[in-house]
Design an enzyme around this catalytic site. Sequence first.
Site, mmCIF file in Angstrom:
data_model
loop_
_atom_site.group_PDB
_atom_site.id
_atom_site.type_symbol
_atom_site.label_atom_id
_atom_site.label_comp_id
_atom_site.label_asym_id
_atom_site.label_seq_id
_atom_site.Cartn_x
_atom_site.Cartn_y
_atom_site.Cartn_z
ATOM 1 N N GLU A 177 -11.663 -3.947 -3.136
ATOM 2 C CA GLU A 177 -10.715 -2.937 -3.575
ATOM 3 C C GLU A 177 -10.371 -3.098 -5.058
ATOM 4 O O GLU A 177 -9.580 -3.975 -5.407
ATOM 5 C CB GLU A 177 -9.420 -3.056 -2.774
ATOM 6 C CG GLU A 177 -9.588 -3.194 -1.286
ATOM 7 C CD GLU A 177 -8.341 -3.807 -0.643
ATOM 8 O OE1 GLU A 177 -7.211 -3.484 -1.058
ATOM 9 O OE2 GLU A 177 -8.492 -4.635 0.262
ATOM 10 N N HIS A 182 -10.009 1.922 -0.117
ATOM 11 C CA HIS A 182 -9.958 0.823 0.838
ATOM 12 C C HIS A 182 -11.104 0.904 1.842
ATOM 13 O O HIS A 182 -10.931 0.605 3.032
ATOM 14 C CB HIS A 182 -8.599 0.866 1.551
ATOM 15 C CG HIS A 182 -8.102 -0.460 2.013
ATOM 16 N ND1 HIS A 182 -8.657 -1.130 3.078
ATOM 17 C CD2 HIS A 182 -7.098 -1.258 1.559
ATOM 18 C CE1 HIS A 182 -7.994 -2.264 3.265
ATOM 19 N NE2 HIS A 182 -7.047 -2.366 2.359
ATOM 20 N N HIS A 187 0.808 -1.232 0.000
ATOM 21 C CA HIS A 187 0.000 0.000 0.000
ATOM 22 C C HIS A 187 0.840 1.282 0.000
ATOM 23 O O HIS A 187 0.529 2.246 0.710
ATOM 24 C CB HIS A 187 -0.965 -0.009 1.188
ATOM 25 C CG HIS A 187 -2.053 -1.052 1.078
ATOM 26 N ND1 HIS A 187 -2.446 -1.616 -0.118
ATOM 27 C CD2 HIS A 187 -2.849 -1.644 2.027
ATOM 28 C CE1 HIS A 187 -3.425 -2.484 0.090
ATOM 29 N NE2 HIS A 187 -3.682 -2.531 1.379
HETATM 30 C C1 GAL Z 1 -5.583 -5.279 2.388
HETATM 31 C C2 GAL Z 1 -4.532 -6.325 2.256
HETATM 32 C C3 GAL Z 1 -4.508 -7.073 3.564
HETATM 33 C C4 GAL Z 1 -4.204 -6.141 4.706
HETATM 34 C C5 GAL Z 1 -5.170 -4.964 4.655
HETATM 35 C C6 GAL Z 1 -4.829 -3.881 5.639
HETATM 36 O O1 GAL Z 1 -5.729 -4.562 1.185
HETATM 37 O O2 GAL Z 1 -4.792 -7.180 1.167
HETATM 38 O O3 GAL Z 1 -3.550 -8.124 3.515
HETATM 39 O O4 GAL Z 1 -2.886 -5.704 4.618
HETATM 40 O O5 GAL Z 1 -5.194 -4.372 3.393
HETATM 41 O O6 GAL Z 1 -4.808 -4.338 6.938
#
Ligand code: GAL
Length: 344
Positions: free
Chosen positions: A310, A175, A105
């Site tokens: 997402e 998200h 991210h």
């Molecule tokens: C998601 C990701 C998860 C976790 C989450 C945030 O997008 O795929 O593994 O990291 O974000 O906690």
Amino acid sequence: MTTRHPFGTTPDGRAVSRLVLGGEPGLELHLLDLGATIHRLRVTGADGVRRGVARGHPAAADYVASDAYLGATVGRYANRIRAGRFELDGAAVQVPPNDRGNALHGGPEGFDARVWNVVEATDDTAVLTLTSPDGDQGFPGQVEVTARFVVGTDALDLELTASTDAATVVNLTQHVYLNLDGEGSGTVDDHELQVLASRYVPVDATGIPLDGYAPVDGTPFDLRTPRRVGDVVRQGHEQLVPAQGLDHDLVPDGSGVREVARLRGPVSGTVLTLSTDQPGLQVYTGNFLDGTLPSPSGGRYRQGDGIALEPQLHPDSPNRPALADPVLRPGETYRWRAVWRFGS
Ligand code: GAL
């Protein structure tokens, strides 16, 4: 004009604002300039009751301390890059690993941690921009990002665009964690989920793709007909167990802006229809919510209290040219669009 309210400050002293768009009887969106974050989204259910269907934290400091990306607009590179390493035009790029040895991210100070500029705010529209300088979190090129949120009676429409002054990689997403039965309603186990995808991307225990696509046939990832989320995540499938549920990139059929997923809350009767132009949909069932992160009602979020759908490129695309091309060059415009439509 959109109302703009102070939303406190971050621990390092940056002032945060909350914008309110739309309103009864239609959608009402509370948007933070911190992370271009969907803080609250109020929707009238099929039963006539208004509920907040997006998970959020009470205060700016909670968002900064959180590793859950609740409601955040994520970048410069959503999802994972293996070991934070990739090659771009023959040069090695290393970005900081911040999740089980991989970059996640956009790095430790991703776009979710920035206070964006509000350049337009009307009753139903907010436009936020962010400049990500050359070298930001290790990524080359100065990237200019724009997020345009438009709220209608029953739909939220988000367009993300980006440009760069040097070749780089870009993969943005939103998200937001949804629970269509509202704040304090527990997990999404009883929600029905449908994803119009006949393929998915199997991953290793750290969320990195194993190879390419696999058919969903005969797996828990076959969500082409609606399934109860709680039944899906409790299967002993080898892809689900290490992730503690769904945390996978499904590959929605078709291209262009198309319907990719539907989610129904059993109590509210609210049905969300998500459309996007993105090739991948990371479906994440809130597996790592561990009872520590605060909710606005004073409680704590536990595993499965929300689901994030997402839209994005496939994970680790900078190392997987066969999956997607994430490279953005000067003169090009990156575009991303999603529409969340609420009905019954
Ligand atoms: C998601 C990701 C998860 C976790 C989450 C945030 O997008 O795929 O593994 O990291 O974000 O906690």
